[in-house]
Design an enzyme around this catalytic site. Structure first.
Site, PDB file in Angstrom:
ATOM      1  N   SER A 177       0.828  -1.200   0.000  1.00  0.00           N
ATOM      2  CA  SER A 177       0.000   0.000   0.000  1.00  0.00           C
ATOM      3  C   SER A 177       0.862   1.250   0.000  1.00  0.00           C
ATOM      4  O   SER A 177       1.788   1.384   0.800  1.00  0.00           O
ATOM      5  CB  SER A 177      -0.899  -0.021   1.246  1.00  0.00           C
TER       6      SER A 177
ATOM      7  N   HIS B  48       0.331   4.489   0.786  1.00  0.00           N
ATOM      8  CA  HIS B  48       0.342   5.517   1.845  1.00  0.00           C
ATOM      9  C   HIS B  48       1.102   5.096   3.096  1.00  0.00           C
ATOM     10  O   HIS B  48       1.251   5.886   4.020  1.00  0.00           O
ATOM     11  CB  HIS B  48      -1.088   5.950   2.196  1.00  0.00           C
TER      12      HIS B  48
ATOM     13  N   THR C 251     -10.834   2.152 -14.877  1.00  0.00           N
ATOM     14  CA  THR C 251      -9.848   3.140 -15.326  1.00  0.00           C
ATOM     15  C   THR C 251      -8.784   3.321 -14.262  1.00  0.00           C
ATOM     16  O   THR C 251      -9.085   3.431 -13.071  1.00  0.00           O
ATOM     17  CB  THR C 251     -10.552   4.483 -15.602  1.00  0.00           C
TER      18      THR C 251
ATOM     19  N   CYS D 220     -11.964   1.015  23.189  1.00  0.00           N
ATOM     20  CA  CYS D 220     -13.219   0.804  23.869  1.00  0.00           C
ATOM     21  C   CYS D 220     -14.264   1.438  22.983  1.00  0.00           C
ATOM     22  O   CYS D 220     -14.188   2.608  22.660  1.00  0.00           O
ATOM     23  CB  CYS D 220     -13.169   1.481  25.226  1.00  0.00           C
TER      24      CYS D 220
END
Lengths: 390, 115
Positions: A202, A204, A240, A329
């Protein structure tokens, strides 16, 4: 907003200014669809840049350019790999082996495949998060079609012995996929040496833009394309091309390859100095995962006993320090990290974990400031805490 | 990110800590996840002092602080039916934070009811 010290690079990284510069012309002037390269000179230029990006990504992992398929990122690559191999090899078997510490982009896909008659087997991990390749070997049966084991864990930084796992898979004729989202451009990745058949990466995570990634598919691996349409990317991934993003990914890959060693050594220096200081300064703190070279250079996952991670992260953010948590949490319900549970972190510590993930632009001279702030806030929260006894 | 009043009380929580000889205590917990404990010093029905301990999210911490400030000097009877509206917390409570706020409120009410 004042100065920000960003320490959540495993979550995402900023786009490198050189990457942005490379991308800029492709937003406007060089916008054409690379698929129409035979009839448009602008398209041709875009297509050439996309293919240059493909070469750069391939070079980063020692693959052939034609073995690299561009996707929208790590999650898509994992989906395409697992579903693609599963459905293409259904006639050979229905068993898939993975680990309990994978990213959700693998775990949830595996769960989904169960609905289609596939059987998922989980190879255990030890208290530092390591998979034993012998355990993988024991789980493989004639019905096994795929093993998917991450290269390194995003939460605790454990680097798995993928080369040995890959060798086991190759010996038994089983395809091997690795989610290398946390390792590509951070530590050496070589699909040949590591016996890898499919690999997810990936952009990023290594200073490229978000929304773009790649899947490496060894040329002899059969997969069923999950995205049908215009037949782009050799029919493996229609749609695309995100040419601007891909060109950014390519530049990030080029820089990643050139600068990998230097970045790794700087980041390790930061990690080791930081860890030493925080363990010295704050009592009842311990590291999750291994404390040696089998840990990601930029990952520190620590338990700070007696406090909850959320108020610490919020208070750090107020000081301009952005770090990550482990378990969260959510809606007052326990939502413990499956990774921390799998390595046996005690229940009372599951919500006391913070994750510091270092990037190439972090400065050694900030360590004192960061640790002092963590210490001060920890002391305040411990003074408040019914779980903490001096 | 956080409502102003929550931000203020989270950053500078008031009346923090244990109490040596409380006349009433109350607690509420979500095992291994979060816990709040309130300590009251009540004389002739009036809350003379109040302290608390809390391990929880910023909302839970701030609500403990707000409750402790509100309760000081008040008659215990007045506090038995306290709600968030009584406190003047007129911000929209995010659904995922309701439990955290209730943790603190329940610990407080547990103490008040035992007084």
């Amino acid at each position: 907003m004042g100065r920000i010290i960003y320490l959540d690079h495993a979550s995402t990284t900023p786009v490198d200014s050189r990457v942005l510069k490379k991308m800029k012309p492709y937003f406007t002037g060089l916008f054409a669809n690379p698929a129409t390269r035979w009839t448009s000179s602008i398209s041709q230029k875009v297509d050439e840049a996309v293919e240059e990006a493909r070469k750069n990504v391939a070079a980063l992992i020692n693959a052939l350019p034609e073995e690299v398929i561009f996707t929208s990122g790590g999650t898509e690559s994992d989906n395409a790999a697992l579903k693609g191999v599963a459905f293409a090899n259904r006639n050979r078997g229905n068993e898939i082996i993975t680990t309990p510490i994978e990213h959700e982009a693998v775990l949830k896909v595996a769960e989904r495949l169960q609905d289609f008659g596939f059987v998922i087997k989980y190879v255990p991990v030890d208290s530092e998060g390591f998979v034993d390749p012998d355990d993988v070997k024991k789980l493989i049966t004639p019905k096994t079609i795929l093993v998917s084991i991450m290269h390194a864990n995003n939460e605790i930084g454990t680097i798995e012995p993928v080369r040995e796992i890959g060798a086991v898979c190759r010996e038994r004729g089983v395809f091997f996929h690795t989610d290398a989202v946390q390792t590509v451009a951070h530590i050496p990745v070589d699909v040949e040496q590591m016996n890898i058949d499919l690999l997810s990466l990936s952009s990023h995570k290594f200073y490229g833009p978000k929304g773009v990634g790649a899947l490496y598919i060894r040329k002899d691996v059969q997969i069923v394309p999950y995205m049908d349409g215009g037949g782009q990317e050799q029919g493996f991934r229609s749609g695309t091309l995100n040419s601007t993003g891909i060109i950014g990914l390519g530049e990030a890959a080029k820089l990643g390859k050139e600068e990998q060693e230097e970045r790794e050594s700087c980041i390790k220096e930061f990690r080791d100095a930081f860890l030493k200081k925080i363990l010295e300064e704050i009592p009842a703190v311990y590291l999750n995962g291994p404390n040696d070279d089998r840990r990601l250079p930029g990952n520190i996952s620590i338990v700070i006993q007696g406090i909850r991670n959320e108020p610490l992260l919020v208070a750090l953010n107020e000081k301009g320090i952005i770090a990550g948590g482990g378990s969260a949490c959510s809606a007052g319900k326990k939502n413990p990290s499956h990774v921390l549970e799998a390595i046996g972190v005690p229940e009372e510590d599951l919500f006391s974990v913070i994750r510091i993930t270092i990037g190439k632009d972090n400065k050694l001279e900030d360590i004192d400031f960061i640790v002092e702030n963590i210490k001060e806030i920890t002391n305040q929260l411990r003074a408040l805490s019914p779980f903490w006894e001096e | 990110m956080y409502p102003k009043i929550i931000q203020e009380h989270f950053t500078y929580p008031k009346n923090v800590g244990r109490m040596k000889n409380p006349t009433a205590t109350g607690s509420f917990s979500m095992p291994d996840l979060a816990k709040a404990v309130f300590y009251f010093l009540i004389e002739e029905g009036i809350v003379k002092d109040i302290k608390y301990q809390i391990a929880g999210c910023p909302f839970a911490i701030a609500v403990c602080s707000i409750l402790s400030e509100y309760a000081k000097g008040k008659n215990v009877k007045e506090l038995k039916n306290i709600t968030l509206d009584t406190l003047g917390l007129f911000f929209e409570i995010p659904t995922e934070k309701e439990e955290c706020i209730n943790l603190s409120l329940n610990a407080f009410l547990d103490g008040v009811k035992s007084a």
